[in-house]
Design an enzyme around this catalytic site. Sequence first.
Site, mmCIF file in Angstrom:
data_model
loop_
_atom_site.group_PDB
_atom_site.id
_atom_site.type_symbol
_atom_site.label_atom_id
_atom_site.label_comp_id
_atom_site.label_asym_id
_atom_site.label_seq_id
_atom_site.Cartn_x
_atom_site.Cartn_y
_atom_site.Cartn_z
ATOM 1 N N PHE A 130 -64.233 74.245 -10.825
ATOM 2 C CA PHE A 130 -62.776 74.355 -11.335
ATOM 3 C C PHE A 130 -62.688 73.083 -12.382
ATOM 4 O O PHE A 130 -62.914 72.023 -11.904
ATOM 5 C CB PHE A 130 -61.520 74.365 -10.304
ATOM 6 C CG PHE A 130 -60.372 74.297 -10.740
ATOM 7 C CD1 PHE A 130 -59.728 75.516 -11.363
ATOM 8 C CD2 PHE A 130 -59.625 73.204 -11.123
ATOM 9 C CE1 PHE A 130 -58.512 75.434 -11.938
ATOM 10 C CE2 PHE A 130 -58.252 73.227 -11.762
ATOM 11 C CZ PHE A 130 -57.673 74.327 -12.067
ATOM 12 N N ASP A 215 -67.375 66.144 -13.220
ATOM 13 C CA ASP A 215 -66.029 66.113 -13.294
ATOM 14 C C ASP A 215 -65.609 65.610 -11.630
ATOM 15 O O ASP A 215 -65.821 66.382 -10.852
ATOM 16 C CB ASP A 215 -65.744 67.717 -13.166
ATOM 17 C CG ASP A 215 -64.234 67.901 -13.036
ATOM 18 O OD1 ASP A 215 -63.312 66.981 -12.499
ATOM 19 O OD2 ASP A 215 -63.543 69.103 -13.531
ATOM 20 N N LYS A 244 -56.272 63.132 -11.002
ATOM 21 C CA LYS A 244 -55.648 63.283 -9.745
ATOM 22 C C LYS A 244 -55.450 61.815 -9.206
ATOM 23 O O LYS A 244 -54.206 61.298 -9.372
ATOM 24 C CB LYS A 244 -56.445 64.241 -8.793
ATOM 25 C CG LYS A 244 -56.395 65.781 -9.350
ATOM 26 C CD LYS A 244 -56.662 66.730 -7.928
ATOM 27 C CE LYS A 244 -56.421 68.199 -8.475
ATOM 28 N NZ LYS A 244 -57.256 68.698 -9.290
#
Length: 391
Positions: A130, A215, A244
């Site tokens: 993702f 990532d 995040k």
Amino acid sequence: MSISAVMPTYARTDVVFDRGEGAWLYATDGRRFLDFGGGIAVTSLGHAHPHLVAALQEQAAKLWHCSNLYRIAGQEKVAARLVANSFADTVFFCNSGAEAMECAIKIARRFHQAQGAKDKFRVITARGAFHGRTLATISAGGQEKHLDGFAPKVDGFDQVAFGNLNETRAAITPQTAALVVEPIQGEGGIIPADPQYLQGLRQVADEFGLLLIFDEVQCGLGRTGKLFAYEWAGVTPDVMALAKGLGGGFPVGACLATERAAQFMTPGTHGSTFGGNPLAMSAASAVLDVMLADGFHDRTTRIADHFWTQLRPLVAKHSGVFAEVRGKGLMIGLKCKVPNGDVIARAMDNGLLAVAGGDNVIRLLPSLLIGEAEVDAAVAILDRTATELAA
Ligand SMILES: *Cc1c(COP(=O)(O)O)cnc(C)c1O
């Protein structure tokens, strides 16, 4: 018309939170919850951390925004600290994980194309990955459920099995520019990459002259007990996406790169109106104040060990409900044997918030400052939840 005023792109749970404190969230209906979802790995220092609140309040009274037409002191400070504590030499600031990944992909394409390799643009990604919800990042992630109805797919992404070096090698063509991987797949269901796999990707990237992109939007920034998850494998990428946890709840993204990888990212090549504005940088700076303090990661590892020591027997005890516990540090996945949505709903009824993930997993991504008593309370709720579900 019956569409809601808020575009209904989420299947939301019917609860409204209006206050948070540490590991706790308080709802408008009077209920309170232990927050082990962390806003999906975002509120990494819990809610309303006094240092973060003070930093943001102080900056809010001075200057919110001035644009990247001018120097921004907060960016220089945060970038210098990220550079000093990572593989990177330089940082681009943006507002989200998807934007950080877009920047990473653009760096990879430009790295080759600026050197005359005009046909190098393809990026090899892993199945189950993702990387965000923009057109390029849903194409990078390659998941049907995210691509459905949004054709055509952005060209330039080739997927191979996560963890498979032979498939990765076999997928490389003269058009390949970069390899992208999450050191721990998050949305995919908390699946850690083998250290040997990450080391192998580094070797393959070097052998074929590709950039290696990690990532770490979800697994980075202290979540695993080190500042970055790649540190466990002893390899470094050329480019890395963060977001995040970086703002502790304030939207901030960052793309870190080596000087070599970013050498062609010259003035005018990339930009963002909001990226790295003074307000966002005050939040990121305050997060780093806490995370870079002596002993922070040791504390995370200690509390994570306390949690894992209880989760393993919990999974064994409820073998009809849980299949396994996996992850690293405070990035934890409980693979379920009953629908993960049922476990999450029941846990919520019992006062604990968790987040669904792929592969029928429930994700536990609490504040890194969680205490033993809160961990024990969460374990007790999971225990009760599993007992109820098995009945
Ligand atoms: C959440 C996530 C993203 C996307 O971040 P947004 O801020 O939602 O754009 C990208 N990569 C990973 C690994 C993520 O977990």
